[in-house]
Design a protein around this motif. Structure first.
Motif, PDB file in Angstrom:
ATOM      1  N   GLY A  11       0.814  -1.213   0.000  1.00 35.44           N
ATOM      2  CA  GLY A  11       0.000   0.000   0.000  1.00 35.44           C
ATOM      3  C   GLY A  11       0.840   1.252   0.000  1.00 35.44           C
ATOM      4  N   ALA A  12       0.748   2.034  -1.093  1.00 31.74           N
ATOM      5  CA  ALA A  12       1.565   3.248  -1.227  1.00 31.74           C
ATOM      6  C   ALA A  12       0.737   4.498  -0.989  1.00 31.74           C
ATOM      7  CB  ALA A  12       2.227   3.297  -2.600  1.00 31.74           C
ATOM      8  N   GLY A  13       0.056   4.522   0.161  1.00 31.42           N
ATOM      9  CA  GLY A  13      -0.631   5.730   0.589  1.00 31.42           C
ATOM     10  C   GLY A  13       0.287   6.565   1.458  1.00 31.42           C
ATOM     11  N   SER A  14      -0.296   7.501   2.184  1.00 29.55           N
ATOM     12  CA  SER A  14       0.509   8.427   2.974  1.00 29.55           C
ATOM     13  C   SER A  14       1.357   7.718   4.022  1.00 29.55           C
ATOM     14  CB  SER A  14      -0.407   9.452   3.649  1.00 29.55           C
ATOM     15  OG  SER A  14      -1.094  10.227   2.691  1.00 29.55           O
ATOM     16  N   GLY A  15       0.749   6.787   4.763  1.00 30.80           N
ATOM     17  CA  GLY A  15       1.489   6.069   5.791  1.00 30.80           C
ATOM     18  C   GLY A  15       2.535   5.148   5.223  1.00 30.80           C
ATOM     19  N   GLY A  16       2.190   4.422   4.158  1.00 32.37           N
ATOM     20  CA  GLY A  16       3.124   3.485   3.549  1.00 32.37           C
ATOM     21  C   GLY A  16       4.313   4.161   2.910  1.00 32.37           C
ATOM     22  N   VAL A  17       4.055   5.253   2.195  1.00 32.88           N
ATOM     23  CA  VAL A  17       5.149   5.981   1.534  1.00 32.88           C
ATOM     24  C   VAL A  17       6.083   6.587   2.572  1.00 32.88           C
ATOM     25  CG1 VAL A  17       5.701   7.993   0.119  1.00 32.88           C
ATOM     26  CG2 VAL A  17       3.912   6.408  -0.618  1.00 32.88           C
ATOM     27  N   ARG A  18       5.517   7.170   3.646  1.00 34.70           N
ATOM     28  CA  ARG A  18       6.372   7.743   4.686  1.00 34.70           C
ATOM     29  C   ARG A  18       7.245   6.653   5.322  1.00 34.70           C
ATOM     30  NH1 ARG A  18       6.721  12.272   8.050  1.00 34.70           N
ATOM     31  NH2 ARG A  18       5.984  13.314   6.154  1.00 34.70           N
ATOM     32  N   ALA A  19       6.664   5.509   5.648  1.00 35.88           N
ATOM     33  CA  ALA A  19       7.432   4.433   6.257  1.00 35.88           C
ATOM     34  C   ALA A  19       8.534   3.942   5.324  1.00 35.88           C
ATOM     35  CB  ALA A  19       6.503   3.278   6.630  1.00 35.88           C
ATOM     36  N   ALA A  20       8.206   3.800   4.046  1.00 32.46           N
ATOM     37  CA  ALA A  20       9.191   3.324   3.070  1.00 32.46           C
ATOM     38  C   ALA A  20      10.345   4.312   2.946  1.00 32.46           C
ATOM     39  CB  ALA A  20       8.517   3.116   1.715  1.00 32.46           C
ATOM     40  N   ARG A  21      10.022   5.598   2.865  1.00 37.82           N
ATOM     41  CA  ARG A  21      11.057   6.622   2.703  1.00 37.82           C
ATOM     42  C   ARG A  21      11.979   6.687   3.911  1.00 37.82           C
ATOM     43  NH1 ARG A  21      11.716  11.920   4.162  1.00 37.82           N
ATOM     44  NH2 ARG A  21       9.598  12.241   4.965  1.00 37.82           N
ATOM     45  N   TYR A  36      -3.119   0.575  -7.557  1.00 37.77           N
ATOM     46  CA  TYR A  36      -3.874   1.600  -8.272  1.00 37.77           C
ATOM     47  C   TYR A  36      -2.981   2.787  -8.575  1.00 37.77           C
ATOM     48  CZ  TYR A  36      -7.516   4.992  -9.416  1.00 37.77           C
ATOM     49  OH  TYR A  36      -8.272   5.951 -10.047  1.00 37.77           O
ATOM     50  N   ARG A  37      -2.931   3.766  -7.691  1.00 38.86           N
ATOM     51  CA  ARG A  37      -2.087   4.939  -7.907  1.00 38.86           C
ATOM     52  C   ARG A  37      -1.368   5.280  -6.622  1.00 38.86           C
ATOM     53  NH1 ARG A  37      -5.171   9.714 -10.955  1.00 38.86           N
ATOM     54  NH2 ARG A  37      -3.023  10.205 -11.513  1.00 38.86           N
ATOM     55  N   VAL A  38      -0.175   5.806  -6.743  1.00 43.26           N
ATOM     56  CA  VAL A  38       0.624   6.160  -5.576  1.00 43.26           C
ATOM     57  C   VAL A  38       0.056   7.434  -4.939  1.00 43.26           C
ATOM     58  CG1 VAL A  38       2.926   6.803  -4.772  1.00 43.26           C
ATOM     59  CG2 VAL A  38       2.670   5.100  -6.597  1.00 43.26           C
ATOM     60  N   GLY A  39      -0.051   7.417  -3.623  1.00 41.37           N
ATOM     61  CA  GLY A  39      -0.576   8.572  -2.908  1.00 41.37           C
ATOM     62  C   GLY A  39      -1.707   8.230  -1.967  1.00 41.37           C
ATOM     63  N   LEU A  94       0.476  15.589  -8.084  1.00 38.69           N
ATOM     64  CA  LEU A  94       0.870  15.128  -6.760  1.00 38.69           C
ATOM     65  C   LEU A  94       1.286  13.667  -6.779  1.00 38.69           C
ATOM     66  CD1 LEU A  94      -1.875  16.874  -4.583  1.00 38.69           C
ATOM     67  CD2 LEU A  94       0.549  17.467  -4.740  1.00 38.69           C
ATOM     68  N   GLU A  95       0.592  12.863  -7.575  1.00 38.40           N
ATOM     69  CA  GLU A  95       0.993  11.459  -7.668  1.00 38.40           C
ATOM     70  C   GLU A  95       2.411  11.349  -8.219  1.00 38.40           C
ATOM     71  OE1 GLU A  95      -0.060   7.129  -9.602  1.00 38.40           O
ATOM     72  OE2 GLU A  95      -0.403   8.979 -10.717  1.00 38.40           O
ATOM     73  N   GLY A  96       2.719  12.187  -9.184  1.00 37.54           N
ATOM     74  CA  GLY A  96       4.070  12.192  -9.742  1.00 37.54           C
ATOM     75  C   GLY A  96       5.119  12.522  -8.690  1.00 37.54           C
ATOM     76  N   LEU A  97       4.787  13.449  -7.786  1.00 33.61           N
ATOM     77  CA  LEU A  97       5.722  13.805  -6.721  1.00 33.61           C
ATOM     78  C   LEU A  97       5.921  12.646  -5.748  1.00 33.61           C
ATOM     79  CD1 LEU A  97       4.613  17.471  -5.905  1.00 33.61           C
ATOM     80  CD2 LEU A  97       6.611  16.723  -7.215  1.00 33.61           C
ATOM     81  N   TYR A  98       4.846  11.926  -5.444  1.00 29.11           N
ATOM     82  CA  TYR A  98       4.966  10.759  -4.566  1.00 29.11           C
ATOM     83  C   TYR A  98       5.839   9.683  -5.208  1.00 29.11           C
ATOM     84  CZ  TYR A  98       1.831  11.890  -0.691  1.00 29.11           C
ATOM     85  OH  TYR A  98       1.283  12.434   0.447  1.00 29.11           O
ATOM     86  N   ARG A  99       5.643   9.469  -6.493  1.00 25.88           N
ATOM     87  CA  ARG A  99       6.477   8.495  -7.198  1.00 25.88           C
ATOM     88  C   ARG A  99       7.945   8.926  -7.175  1.00 25.88           C
ATOM     89  NH1 ARG A  99       4.263   4.799 -10.872  1.00 25.88           N
ATOM     90  NH2 ARG A  99       1.981   4.741 -10.862  1.00 25.88           N
TER      91      ARG A  99
END
Length: 448
Positions: A11-21, A36-39, A94-99
């Protein structure tokens, strides 16, 4: 051979992306799966595009009020496709920025659905299987849709952002924040809106005076309410209209029916049973204070745990997880005094205990202070809508334990005020602060 990761996030939502980063920043090898889409909900189909619609809706009254401030605007015409397409373009940006964030931190992105396979493995919908030391589930929640005949003709808030045209008559099921937010949006865009709620209360959990004020203002603006009512069947007519057979109120015909009756954790077909991950009776993943599930090496953050379904909370949980597991800095998230807002029309903002909650905890000696006023702008515009601010004070310590507000820009005001509540400041501290005049926010330090 299967790829191996120190951490794999589903899951690449807000919590998942923050944890991954953050985990990658600590030196971990990280992969993340998103089908689906990142973000996630907030960026793609939730708070960000919704807030942009709220901004668009506010112009309806702003243009009317402008005449009293000397502006001559001869024509007021709203073009839904223009706003819709601009909002969707911003979502794309914004999705592009998350990617880019994932790429910059060397996180491998798999555009697939991830499923727990047990034994430190994640199975992807592409057919691949990865092996991992630790798994983080951050798949979020999904709108609830009841099992009633014709439900396929209804939509959720997810689909509102893609409507080909603006409906003239809208029924919204639910009485929570999503229902009231979209009621305000559609109403300001010129639709006739009816909120259908199975109980007799909107915004359950918010302060009673504030929610009563929102109900009063919403009805004045022309929004209809049907309380203690439910849907029995939905029938699509030949001309595209929907005939709604109701229980508790008269049947109705509308152009669009939106269900906003809550969001449920997205744990279906996630492999929780295979992996030994326990769920509660609502389908949420059970976790401890360090986001550990019942399965060794499997963790969860965000809406899928159904603690507090707010994006900033998911981000904090993801960050705390990464610091704890990969940064040698164990820490937990403090859930006390989390501010929240309803971007209704006008908006509601709150932090801390309601008056009733405070009385249950501290007794009837709890003190409350209110300011019921018309904003200066509304006075000149000859708009009779009144704001309401409320402080809830613990009687012994004099600490302000709750702030509840409804009125223009209250979420922006509350963010700063929430710091004071979180810091444990007293009513005397509020009183000692000089007012910033003329502002609406000054009412917070003038209540006696």
């Amino acid at each position: 051979m299967a790829e191996h990761y120190d951490l794999f996030v589903i899951g690449a939502g807000s919590g998942g992306v923050r944890a991954a980063r953050i985990a990658a920043g600590h030196g971990a090898k990280v992969g993340i799966a998103e089908d689906y889409r990142v973000g996630g909900t907030c960026v793609i189909r939730g708070c960000v595009p919704k807030k942009l619609l709220v901004y668009g809706a506010h112009f309806a009254e702003d243009i009317e009020d402008a005449a009293m401030f000397g502006w001559d605007i001869p024509e007021k015409r709203f073009v839904w496709p223009t706003l819709r397409d601009n909002v969707l373009a911003e979502v794309d940006r914004l999705e592009g920025l998350y990617r880019q964030t994932l790429q910059n931190n060397k996180v491998d992105l798999y555009e697939a659905r991830g499923r727990l396979a047990g034994g430190g493995k994640v199975q992807l919908s592409t057919g691949e299987t990865v092996t991992v030391d630790k798994i983080l589930v951050a798949v979020g929640a999904w709108p609830f849709m009841p099992d009633i005949p014709g439900i396929e003709h209804a939509i959720t808030s997810n689909e509102v952002f893609h409507l080909p045209e603006l409906p003239k008559r809208v029924a919204i099921a639910g009485g929570g924040y999503i229902a009231n937010e979209f009621a305000g949006i559609f109403n300001q865009f010129g639709a006739h809106v009816t909120i259908v709620n199975r109980s007799d209360t909107i915004l359950r959990g918010y302060d009673e005076q504030v929610r009563d004020r929102l109900l009063q203002i919403s009805m004045t603006k022309g929004i209809d309410f049907r309380f203690n009512s439910t849907f029995e069947t939905i029938e699509k007519m030949d001309d595209g209209r929907l005939h709604l057979t109701m229980k508790g109120c008269d049947d109705m015909e509308v152009d669009q029916l939106v269900f906003a009756t809550g969001r449920i954790p997205k744990t279906d077909d996630l492999g929780c049973e295979v992996a030994g991950v326990s769920l509660d009776d609502k389908g949420a993943i059970k976790v401890d204070e360090y986001n550990q599930t019942s399965a060794k090496g499997v963790f969860a953050v965000g809406d899928v745990t159904d603690r507090i379904q707010l994006t900033p909370v998911a981000i904090r949980e993801g960050h705390a997880f990464a610091d704890t597991q990969f940064g040698d800095a164990p820490r937990t998230v403090d859930y006390d005094f989390v501010p929240n807002a309803v971007f209704s029309h006008p908006p509601v903002a709150a932090v801390g205990l309601t008056e009733s909650q405070a009385r249950e905890r501290f007794g009837n000696e709890v003190k409350t202070y209110t300011s019921d006023f018309r904003a200066m702008k509304n006075v000149l515009a000859n708009r009779h809508e009144r704001s309401l601010y409320k402080l809830v004070v613990e009687p012994v310590s004099d600490k302000v334990v709750g702030i509840h507000m409804i009125g223009p820009e209250t979420p922006e005001i509350l963010q700063a005020a929430a710091i004071a509540v979180k810091a444990g400041l007293t009513k005397a501290d509020f009183d000692a602060t000089v007012a910033l005049h003329p502002t609406m926010a000054e009412e917070l330090v003038l209540m006696r």
